[in-house]
Design a protein around this motif. Structure first.
Motif, PDB file in Angstrom:
ATOM      1  N   GLY A  14       0.829  -1.209   0.000  1.00  0.00           N
ATOM      2  CA  GLY A  14       0.000   0.000   0.000  1.00  0.00           C
ATOM      3  C   GLY A  14       0.861   1.256   0.000  1.00  0.00           C
ATOM      4  O   GLY A  14       0.625   2.188  -0.790  1.00  0.00           O
ATOM      5  N   THR A  15       1.879   1.274   0.858  1.00  0.00           N
ATOM      6  CA  THR A  15       2.772   2.438   0.958  1.00  0.00           C
ATOM      7  C   THR A  15       3.390   2.747  -0.405  1.00  0.00           C
ATOM      8  O   THR A  15       3.373   3.891  -0.887  1.00  0.00           O
ATOM      9  N   GLN A  16       3.939   1.735  -1.045  1.00  0.00           N
ATOM     10  CA  GLN A  16       4.658   1.945  -2.314  1.00  0.00           C
ATOM     11  C   GLN A  16       3.704   2.171  -3.484  1.00  0.00           C
ATOM     12  O   GLN A  16       3.974   2.994  -4.365  1.00  0.00           O
ATOM     13  N   GLY A  56      -8.571 -13.169   9.080  1.00  0.00           N
ATOM     14  CA  GLY A  56      -7.340 -13.306   8.291  1.00  0.00           C
ATOM     15  C   GLY A  56      -7.497 -14.213   7.077  1.00  0.00           C
ATOM     16  O   GLY A  56      -6.511 -14.564   6.427  1.00  0.00           O
ATOM     17  N   GLY A  57      -8.727 -14.598   6.754  1.00  0.00           N
ATOM     18  CA  GLY A  57      -8.956 -15.462   5.584  1.00  0.00           C
ATOM     19  C   GLY A  57      -9.112 -14.655   4.304  1.00  0.00           C
ATOM     20  O   GLY A  57      -9.025 -13.423   4.320  1.00  0.00           O
ATOM     21  N   LEU A  58      -9.356 -15.345   3.201  1.00  0.00           N
ATOM     22  CA  LEU A  58      -9.544 -14.667   1.911  1.00  0.00           C
ATOM     23  C   LEU A  58     -11.027 -14.629   1.543  1.00  0.00           C
ATOM     24  O   LEU A  58     -11.740 -15.624   1.695  1.00  0.00           O
ATOM     25  N   PRO A  87      -4.218  -9.976  -8.143  1.00  0.00           N
ATOM     26  CA  PRO A  87      -4.834 -11.237  -7.736  1.00  0.00           C
ATOM     27  C   PRO A  87      -4.090 -11.890  -6.589  1.00  0.00           C
ATOM     28  O   PRO A  87      -2.889 -11.722  -6.449  1.00  0.00           O
ATOM     29  N   ARG A  88      -4.841 -12.633  -5.782  1.00  0.00           N
ATOM     30  CA  ARG A  88      -4.291 -13.306  -4.608  1.00  0.00           C
ATOM     31  C   ARG A  88      -4.419 -14.810  -4.705  1.00  0.00           C
ATOM     32  O   ARG A  88      -3.941 -15.517  -3.838  1.00  0.00           O
ATOM     33  N   THR A  89      -5.108 -15.299  -5.712  1.00  0.00           N
ATOM     34  CA  THR A  89      -5.225 -16.749  -5.930  1.00  0.00           C
ATOM     35  C   THR A  89      -5.015 -16.992  -7.430  1.00  0.00           C
ATOM     36  O   THR A  89      -5.160 -16.056  -8.253  1.00  0.00           O
ATOM     37  N   LEU A 125       2.916  -1.997  14.659  1.00  0.00           N
ATOM     38  CA  LEU A 125       2.947  -0.539  14.877  1.00  0.00           C
ATOM     39  C   LEU A 125       2.331   0.244  13.718  1.00  0.00           C
ATOM     40  O   LEU A 125       2.516   1.448  13.614  1.00  0.00           O
ATOM     41  N   ARG A 126       1.613  -0.455  12.837  1.00  0.00           N
ATOM     42  CA  ARG A 126       0.937   0.274  11.752  1.00  0.00           C
ATOM     43  C   ARG A 126      -0.307   0.973  12.298  1.00  0.00           C
ATOM     44  O   ARG A 126      -1.047   0.431  13.100  1.00  0.00           O
ATOM     45  N   ARG A 127      -0.538   2.186  11.839  1.00  0.00           N
ATOM     46  CA  ARG A 127      -1.787   2.891  12.102  1.00  0.00           C
ATOM     47  C   ARG A 127      -2.204   3.503  10.771  1.00  0.00           C
ATOM     48  O   ARG A 127      -1.367   3.855   9.954  1.00  0.00           O
ATOM     49  N   LYS A 169      -2.622 -15.991  10.251  1.00  0.00           N
ATOM     50  CA  LYS A 169      -3.451 -16.628   9.223  1.00  0.00           C
ATOM     51  C   LYS A 169      -3.255 -15.943   7.851  1.00  0.00           C
ATOM     52  O   LYS A 169      -3.247 -16.598   6.813  1.00  0.00           O
ATOM     53  N   ARG A 170      -3.086 -14.620   7.886  1.00  0.00           N
ATOM     54  CA  ARG A 170      -2.871 -13.907   6.612  1.00  0.00           C
ATOM     55  C   ARG A 170      -1.546 -14.333   5.981  1.00  0.00           C
ATOM     56  O   ARG A 170      -1.449 -14.490   4.759  1.00  0.00           O
ATOM     57  N   LEU A 171      -0.528 -14.522   6.824  1.00  0.00           N
ATOM     58  CA  LEU A 171       0.770 -14.977   6.287  1.00  0.00           C
ATOM     59  C   LEU A 171       0.647 -16.373   5.685  1.00  0.00           C
ATOM     60  O   LEU A 171       1.194 -16.657   4.617  1.00  0.00           O
TER      61      LEU A 171
HETATM   62  P1  AP5 Z   1       1.672  -1.282   4.236  1.00  0.00           P
HETATM   63  O1  AP5 Z   1       2.098  -0.416   3.112  1.00  0.00           O
HETATM   64  O2  AP5 Z   1       0.372  -0.980   4.921  1.00  0.00           O
HETATM   65  O3  AP5 Z   1       1.758  -2.824   3.799  1.00  0.00           O
HETATM   66  P2  AP5 Z   1       0.788  -3.696   2.889  1.00  0.00           P
HETATM   67  O4  AP5 Z   1       1.650  -4.673   2.174  1.00  0.00           O
HETATM   68  O5  AP5 Z   1      -0.112  -2.831   2.079  1.00  0.00           O
HETATM   69  O6  AP5 Z   1       0.011  -4.434   4.053  1.00  0.00           O
HETATM   70  P3  AP5 Z   1      -1.505  -4.904   4.185  1.00  0.00           P
HETATM   71  O7  AP5 Z   1      -1.608  -5.450   5.591  1.00  0.00           O
HETATM   72  O8  AP5 Z   1      -2.467  -3.817   3.801  1.00  0.00           O
HETATM   73  O9  AP5 Z   1      -1.570  -6.063   3.175  1.00  0.00           O
HETATM   74  P4  AP5 Z   1      -2.579  -7.200   3.125  1.00  0.00           P
HETATM   75  O10 AP5 Z   1      -2.276  -7.810   1.808  1.00  0.00           O
HETATM   76  O11 AP5 Z   1      -2.542  -8.126   4.295  1.00  0.00           O
HETATM   77  O12 AP5 Z   1      -3.983  -6.464   3.296  1.00  0.00           O
HETATM   78  P5  AP5 Z   1      -5.105  -5.962   2.280  1.00  0.00           P
HETATM   79  O13 AP5 Z   1      -5.567  -4.650   2.756  1.00  0.00           O
HETATM   80  O14 AP5 Z   1      -4.663  -6.113   0.868  1.00  0.00           O
HETATM   81  O15 AP5 Z   1       2.857  -1.273   5.329  1.00  0.00           O
HETATM   82  C1  AP5 Z   1       2.717  -1.956   6.558  1.00  0.00           C
HETATM   83  C2  AP5 Z   1       3.368  -1.126   7.685  1.00  0.00           C
HETATM   84  O16 AP5 Z   1       4.771  -1.101   7.474  1.00  0.00           O
HETATM   85  C3  AP5 Z   1       2.920   0.348   7.731  1.00  0.00           C
HETATM   86  O17 AP5 Z   1       2.888   0.754   9.072  1.00  0.00           O
HETATM   87  C4  AP5 Z   1       4.009   1.102   6.963  1.00  0.00           C
HETATM   88  O18 AP5 Z   1       4.150   2.436   7.395  1.00  0.00           O
HETATM   89  C5  AP5 Z   1       5.231   0.251   7.307  1.00  0.00           C
HETATM   90  N1  AP5 Z   1       6.234   0.212   6.237  1.00  0.00           N
HETATM   91  C6  AP5 Z   1       6.026   0.154   4.891  1.00  0.00           C
HETATM   92  N2  AP5 Z   1       7.201   0.086   4.238  1.00  0.00           N
HETATM   93  C7  AP5 Z   1       8.172   0.074   5.195  1.00  0.00           C
HETATM   94  C8  AP5 Z   1       9.593   0.022   5.141  1.00  0.00           C
HETATM   95  N3  AP5 Z   1      10.253  -0.045   3.981  1.00  0.00           N
HETATM   96  N4  AP5 Z   1      10.267   0.020   6.318  1.00  0.00           N
HETATM   97  C9  AP5 Z   1       9.620   0.086   7.527  1.00  0.00           C
HETATM   98  N5  AP5 Z   1       8.266   0.163   7.629  1.00  0.00           N
HETATM   99  C10 AP5 Z   1       7.554   0.140   6.477  1.00  0.00           C
HETATM  100  O19 AP5 Z   1      -6.235  -7.064   2.507  1.00  0.00           O
HETATM  101  C11 AP5 Z   1      -6.901  -7.171   3.753  1.00  0.00           C
HETATM  102  C12 AP5 Z   1      -7.854  -8.357   3.707  1.00  0.00           C
HETATM  103  O20 AP5 Z   1      -8.861  -8.149   2.691  1.00  0.00           O
HETATM  104  C13 AP5 Z   1      -7.225  -9.724   3.348  1.00  0.00           C
HETATM  105  O21 AP5 Z   1      -6.650 -10.358   4.477  1.00  0.00           O
HETATM  106  C14 AP5 Z   1      -8.446 -10.472   2.801  1.00  0.00           C
HETATM  107  O22 AP5 Z   1      -9.280 -10.923   3.830  1.00  0.00           O
HETATM  108  C15 AP5 Z   1      -9.196  -9.387   2.030  1.00  0.00           C
HETATM  109  N6  AP5 Z   1      -8.761  -9.300   0.611  1.00  0.00           N
HETATM  110  C16 AP5 Z   1      -8.160  -8.233   0.006  1.00  0.00           C
HETATM  111  N7  AP5 Z   1      -7.917  -8.512  -1.293  1.00  0.00           N
HETATM  112  C17 AP5 Z   1      -8.367  -9.780  -1.509  1.00  0.00           C
HETATM  113  C18 AP5 Z   1      -8.383 -10.627  -2.646  1.00  0.00           C
HETATM  114  N8  AP5 Z   1      -7.870 -10.239  -3.823  1.00  0.00           N
HETATM  115  N9  AP5 Z   1      -8.903 -11.867  -2.496  1.00  0.00           N
HETATM  116  C19 AP5 Z   1      -9.439 -12.282  -1.327  1.00  0.00           C
HETATM  117  N10 AP5 Z   1      -9.469 -11.523  -0.198  1.00  0.00           N
HETATM  118  C20 AP5 Z   1      -8.925 -10.275  -0.301  1.00  0.00           C
END
Ligand code: AP5
Length: 212
Positions: A14-16, A56-58, A87-89, A125-127, A169-171
């Motif tokens: 998300g950050t990048q 933490g599921g999909l 895509p995640r799957t 520590l994410r907010r 679970k997400r990992l």
């Molecule tokens: P951040 O940028 O927030 O990381 P991220 O990879 O975007 O993390 P997410 O937890 O959002 O990813 P995710 O894939 O689990 O969740 P998503 O929202 O897609 O960075 C994390 C932290 O680290 C921040 O505090 C940041 O400041 C810090 N940071 C960043 N870069 C850093 C660096 N270089 N050094 C130090 N600190 C750093 O999905 C959530 C849920 O939605 C899923 O679990 C699932 O249930 C559902 N879902 C979403 N998409 C799908 C899909 N396609 N299929 C099925 N279910 C889905």
């Protein structure tokens, strides 16, 4: 530019992706953000997704493919896009190919590499801002004023799926269901593996270099 960001939870997708989308002038499409909006709005999608996300599921593929199909049909996605979290799957990857064209359809894929033990520390520590979605880290990317968003002053929150149990679970879901997607793109020679460790600016530079 049609880009996909793949990486474990908390790897910095998300950050990048937000930053790169701003630089390239193309939309950042995050399925996680879209689902969180639906949960906040209390829509049918949100009610279905909330318990799955919290554990933490999909969320089921057919719901996710519908979201992406609708989003990519919008005019701003015609000039390109960055997909974050989709895509995640393998099934989602195959459906996406049909949406964007044959073969890899001009897609380029960035995989952020970050070890699991670092992930756990980053997520703890994410907010984030419940209003605009801005992402902070209380140590590495803190807000200017204590615990409120720099952009709109809203109080920052921890995500409900950032509990230790849900992160585990997400990992697991990432390793079992999403890593095969990275292999799917590697075979098509469109995957760029990028070291996601170190300062955010350094990671961003590596991503840009990998795409040039
Ligand atoms: P951040 O940028 O927030 O990381 P991220 O990879 O975007 O993390 P997410 O937890 O959002 O990813 P995710 O894939 O689990 O969740 P998503 O929202 O897609 O960075 C994390 C932290 O680290 C921040 O505090 C940041 O400041 C810090 N940071 C960043 N870069 C850093 C660096 N270089 N050094 C130090 N600190 C750093 O999905 C959530 C849920 O939605 C899923 O679990 C699932 O249930 C559902 N879902 C979403 N998409 C799908 C899909 N396609 N299929 C099925 N279910 C889905």
């Amino acid at each position: 530019m049609k880009l996909i960001f793949i990486g474990p939870p908390g790897s910095g997708k998300g950050t990048q992706a937000k930053r790169l989308a701003g630089r390239l002038g193309i939309p950042h499409i995050s399925t996680g953000d879209r689902l969180r909006e639906a949960v906040t709005e209390g829509t049918d999608l949100g009610r279905k997704a909330a318990p799955i996300m919290a554990s933490g599921g999909l969320v089921p593929d057919e719901l996710m493919v519908g979201i992406i199909r609708d989003r990519l049909a919008k005019p701003d996605a015609k000039k390109g896009f960055i997909l974050d979290g989709f895509p995640r799957t393998l099934m989602q990857a195959e459906k996406l190919e049909r949406l964007v064209g044959n073969g890899a359809g001009g897609l380029r894929v960035v995989q952020l590499l970050v070890p699991d033990d670092v992930i756990v520390k980053r997520i703890a520590l994410r907010r984030s801002c419940p209003e605009c979605g801005a992402i902070y880290h209380l140590e590495t990317a803190p807000p200017r004023n204590d615990r409120v968003c720099d952009r709109d002053g809203k109080e920052l929150v921890a995500r409900p799926d950032d509990t230790e149990q849900a992160v585990r679970k997400r990992l697991e879901a990432f390793h079992r269901q999403t890593l095969p997607v990275a292999t799917f793109y590697k075979v098509k020679s469109v995957l760029r593996e990028v070291d996601g460790m170190g300062p955010v600016d350094d990671v961003f530079e590596r991503i840009e270099r990998s795409l040039s």
